[in-house]
Scaffold this active site. Structure first.
Site, PDB file in Angstrom:
ATOM      1  N   GLY A 142       0.918  -0.845  -0.191  1.00 48.72           N
ATOM      2  CA  GLY A 142      -0.328   0.271  -0.080  1.00 48.72           C
ATOM      3  C   GLY A 142       0.985   1.305  -0.267  1.00 48.72           C
ATOM      4  O   GLY A 142       2.342   0.930  -0.160  1.00 48.72           O
ATOM      5  N   GLY A 181       8.678  -4.912  -8.567  1.00 48.85           N
ATOM      6  CA  GLY A 181       9.445  -3.334  -9.036  1.00 48.85           C
ATOM      7  C   GLY A 181      11.060  -3.883  -8.609  1.00 48.85           C
ATOM      8  O   GLY A 181      11.764  -4.564  -7.895  1.00 48.85           O
ATOM      9  N   LEU A 194       0.631   3.381  -2.159  1.00 46.12           N
ATOM     10  CA  LEU A 194       1.228   3.726  -3.660  1.00 46.12           C
ATOM     11  C   LEU A 194       1.224   4.931  -3.830  1.00 46.12           C
ATOM     12  O   LEU A 194       0.538   6.139  -4.682  1.00 46.12           O
ATOM     13  CB  LEU A 194      -0.998   2.870  -4.144  1.00 46.12           C
ATOM     14  CG  LEU A 194      -1.399   1.486  -3.546  1.00 46.12           C
ATOM     15  CD1 LEU A 194      -2.143   1.045  -4.274  1.00 46.12           C
ATOM     16  CD2 LEU A 194       0.070   0.467  -3.714  1.00 46.12           C
ATOM     17  N   ASP A 220      13.326  -2.504  -6.298  1.00 45.46           N
ATOM     18  CA  ASP A 220      13.914  -4.231  -4.849  1.00 45.46           C
ATOM     19  C   ASP A 220      15.105  -5.335  -5.061  1.00 45.46           C
ATOM     20  O   ASP A 220      14.247  -5.829  -5.470  1.00 45.46           O
ATOM     21  CB  ASP A 220      12.907  -4.862  -3.995  1.00 45.46           C
ATOM     22  CG  ASP A 220      12.294  -2.760  -3.727  1.00 45.46           C
ATOM     23  OD1 ASP A 220      12.436  -2.940  -1.693  1.00 45.46           O
ATOM     24  OD2 ASP A 220      11.341  -2.636  -3.450  1.00 45.46           O
ATOM     25  N   MET A 256      11.345   6.419  -6.570  1.00 44.44           N
ATOM     26  CA  MET A 256      10.478   6.378  -5.522  1.00 44.44           C
ATOM     27  C   MET A 256      10.190   5.134  -5.194  1.00 44.44           C
ATOM     28  O   MET A 256      10.619   4.075  -4.677  1.00 44.44           O
ATOM     29  CB  MET A 256       9.297   6.306  -6.450  1.00 44.44           C
ATOM     30  CG  MET A 256       9.150   7.879  -7.504  1.00 44.44           C
ATOM     31  SD  MET A 256       7.332   7.730  -8.869  1.00 44.44           S
ATOM     32  CE  MET A 256       8.047   8.717  -9.362  1.00 44.44           C
ATOM     33  N   GLN A 295      15.528  -8.398  -3.466  1.00 41.88           N
ATOM     34  CA  GLN A 295      13.457  -9.603  -3.197  1.00 41.88           C
ATOM     35  C   GLN A 295      13.271  -9.587  -4.704  1.00 41.88           C
ATOM     36  O   GLN A 295      13.053 -11.112  -4.544  1.00 41.88           O
ATOM     37  CB  GLN A 295      12.388  -7.927  -3.070  1.00 41.88           C
ATOM     38  CG  GLN A 295      11.239  -8.474  -3.051  1.00 41.88           C
ATOM     39  CD  GLN A 295      10.334  -7.309  -2.307  1.00 41.88           C
ATOM     40  OE1 GLN A 295      10.502  -7.597  -1.475  1.00 41.88           O
ATOM     41  NE2 GLN A 295       9.430  -7.509  -3.419  1.00 41.88           N
ATOM     42  N   ASP A 325       3.237   6.768  -8.208  1.00 45.35           N
ATOM     43  CA  ASP A 325       3.420   5.982  -9.456  1.00 45.35           C
ATOM     44  C   ASP A 325       4.539   4.648  -9.775  1.00 45.35           C
ATOM     45  O   ASP A 325       3.776   4.293 -11.072  1.00 45.35           O
ATOM     46  CB  ASP A 325       4.092   7.406 -10.414  1.00 45.35           C
ATOM     47  CG  ASP A 325       3.613   8.395 -10.069  1.00 45.35           C
ATOM     48  OD1 ASP A 325       2.231   8.844  -9.698  1.00 45.35           O
ATOM     49  OD2 ASP A 325       3.728   9.695  -9.899  1.00 45.35           O
ATOM     50  N   ALA A 326       5.418   4.448  -9.192  1.00 44.37           N
ATOM     51  CA  ALA A 326       5.907   3.765  -9.674  1.00 44.37           C
ATOM     52  C   ALA A 326       5.382   1.937  -8.804  1.00 44.37           C
ATOM     53  O   ALA A 326       5.456   1.241 -10.485  1.00 44.37           O
ATOM     54  CB  ALA A 326       7.106   3.871  -8.421  1.00 44.37           C
ATOM     55  N   HIS A 327       4.186   2.306  -8.333  1.00 44.96           N
ATOM     56  CA  HIS A 327       3.079   1.170  -8.601  1.00 44.96           C
ATOM     57  C   HIS A 327       2.108   0.767  -9.178  1.00 44.96           C
ATOM     58  O   HIS A 327       1.967  -0.046  -9.569  1.00 44.96           O
ATOM     59  CB  HIS A 327       2.624   1.050  -6.890  1.00 44.96           C
ATOM     60  CG  HIS A 327       2.750   1.186  -5.915  1.00 44.96           C
ATOM     61  ND1 HIS A 327       3.525   1.766  -4.208  1.00 44.96           N
ATOM     62  CD2 HIS A 327       3.776   0.005  -5.223  1.00 44.96           C
ATOM     63  CE1 HIS A 327       4.571   1.908  -3.611  1.00 44.96           C
ATOM     64  NE2 HIS A 327       4.472  -0.048  -3.466  1.00 44.96           N
TER      65      HIS A 327
END
Ligand code: PAF
Length: 286
Positions: A31, A149, A33, A152, A186, A155, A35-37
């Site tokens: 959450g 993304g 959120l 990370d 971001m 990840q 722009d990248a999300h």
């Protein structure tokens, strides 16, 4: 967009979509959120017929002294953004729905390599929390594709490895880093950066760019570049967690004959820990 708080409700809705032969895309998030999300949603939208976004602030991936309780929860705003971005389903479960037996005895998914270095070194248990919740989300949604993304990077590499090792049958798609005009990647945690610190934090990205450029120009003393990179960040007034030149797939320290290299960095501001990375492919130096 339909919102579900229960696993059974979401599963029932998705069974209907799957019966129509639709391809299902998942964007897992915590959450807050930005722009990248929304770009992750956009990619899922392009590649799939049905897009599911999950919003769950996963306590299992936060350390004892980390920011789980103060992590921004902005569900009304997030719901509005997801609706405008064309997301079909929001899965927003309560903690008890995801961890009905509590956290302490929760079955875990462990990826033994790649998780105790870089971010894992200063966040013990973090990636185990990520792989466990992502496995649960994959089992709940059973997506054909999941979008994460590149910001990370560790990840993403760990999730790719987990999906491969456990034959998960989901396509893992990487979305490029979204940056502010000065290069800052971001992140939901950028909100913790104070106004006086804000102009300086771009040093993380400029340092990674400098190291990448040195490597492109032929420098192979990666360890020295890491040390010098750290000094640049310190000189800008920030505490360094790590600066590392790694093999992009294994995250091991880059070897001289590696062609796919990623430069990663993490540093602390007064209230935030920022991460960034930059990948490069080297031509054969022959
Ligand atoms: O990247 C994140 O926001 C989280 O680590 C994820 C993948 C949603 C798992 O909680």
């Amino acid at each position: 967009m339909q919102t579900f708080h229960t696993i059974s409700g979401l599963r029932e809705a998705l069974a209907g979509e799957r019966a129509k032969g639709y391809r299902i895309g998942l964007v897992p998030t915590m959450g807050n959120l930005h722009d990248a999300h929304l770009e992750l949603i956009n990619i899922a939208r392009q590649n799939c017929d049905v897009v599911v976004c999950s919003i769950f602030v996963n306590a299992l991936q936060f350390g004892l002294n980390e920011d789980w309780d103060k992590y921004p929860r902005t569900i009304a705003d997030d719901t509005r953004k997801l609706t405008s971005a064309g997301c079909d389903y929001l899965f927003h479960p309560a903690d008890i729905e995801m961890y009905p037996n509590g956290l302490a005895t929760q079955t875990r998914v462990v990826c033994p390599t790649m998780t105790d270095v870089l971010c894992g070194a200063s966040r013990p248990g973090h990636f185990e929390g990520v792989t466990t919740v992502v496995t649960k989300l994959f089992n709940i949604v059973q997506p054909d594709e999941a979008v994460f993304g590149i910001k990370d990077f560790q990840q993403l590499a760990v999730i790719r490895r987990m999906a491969e090792d456990l034959c998960m049958g989901v396509k893992i798609t990487a979305a490029p880093i979204h940056r502010e005009t000065d290069g800052l990647a971001m992140s939901s945690r950028n909100g913790y950066i104070t106004a006086p610190e804000r102009p300086g934090v771009a040093v993380l990205y400029t340092t990674l760019q400098w190291i990448a450029q040195c490597i492109r120009e032929g420098r192979q003393d990666f360890a020295a570049l890491e040390v010098d990179g750290g000094k640049r960040i310190e000189a800008a007034g920030f505490r360094v967690d790590y600066v590392a030149v790694c093999n992009s797939k294994t995250l091991e320290p880059a070897a001289l004959d590696d062609r796919e290299i990623t430069v990663l960095g993490a540093m602390y501001t007064s209230a935030a820990r920022l991460i960034d990375n930059l990948s490069l492919t080297l031509e054969d130096r022959g």
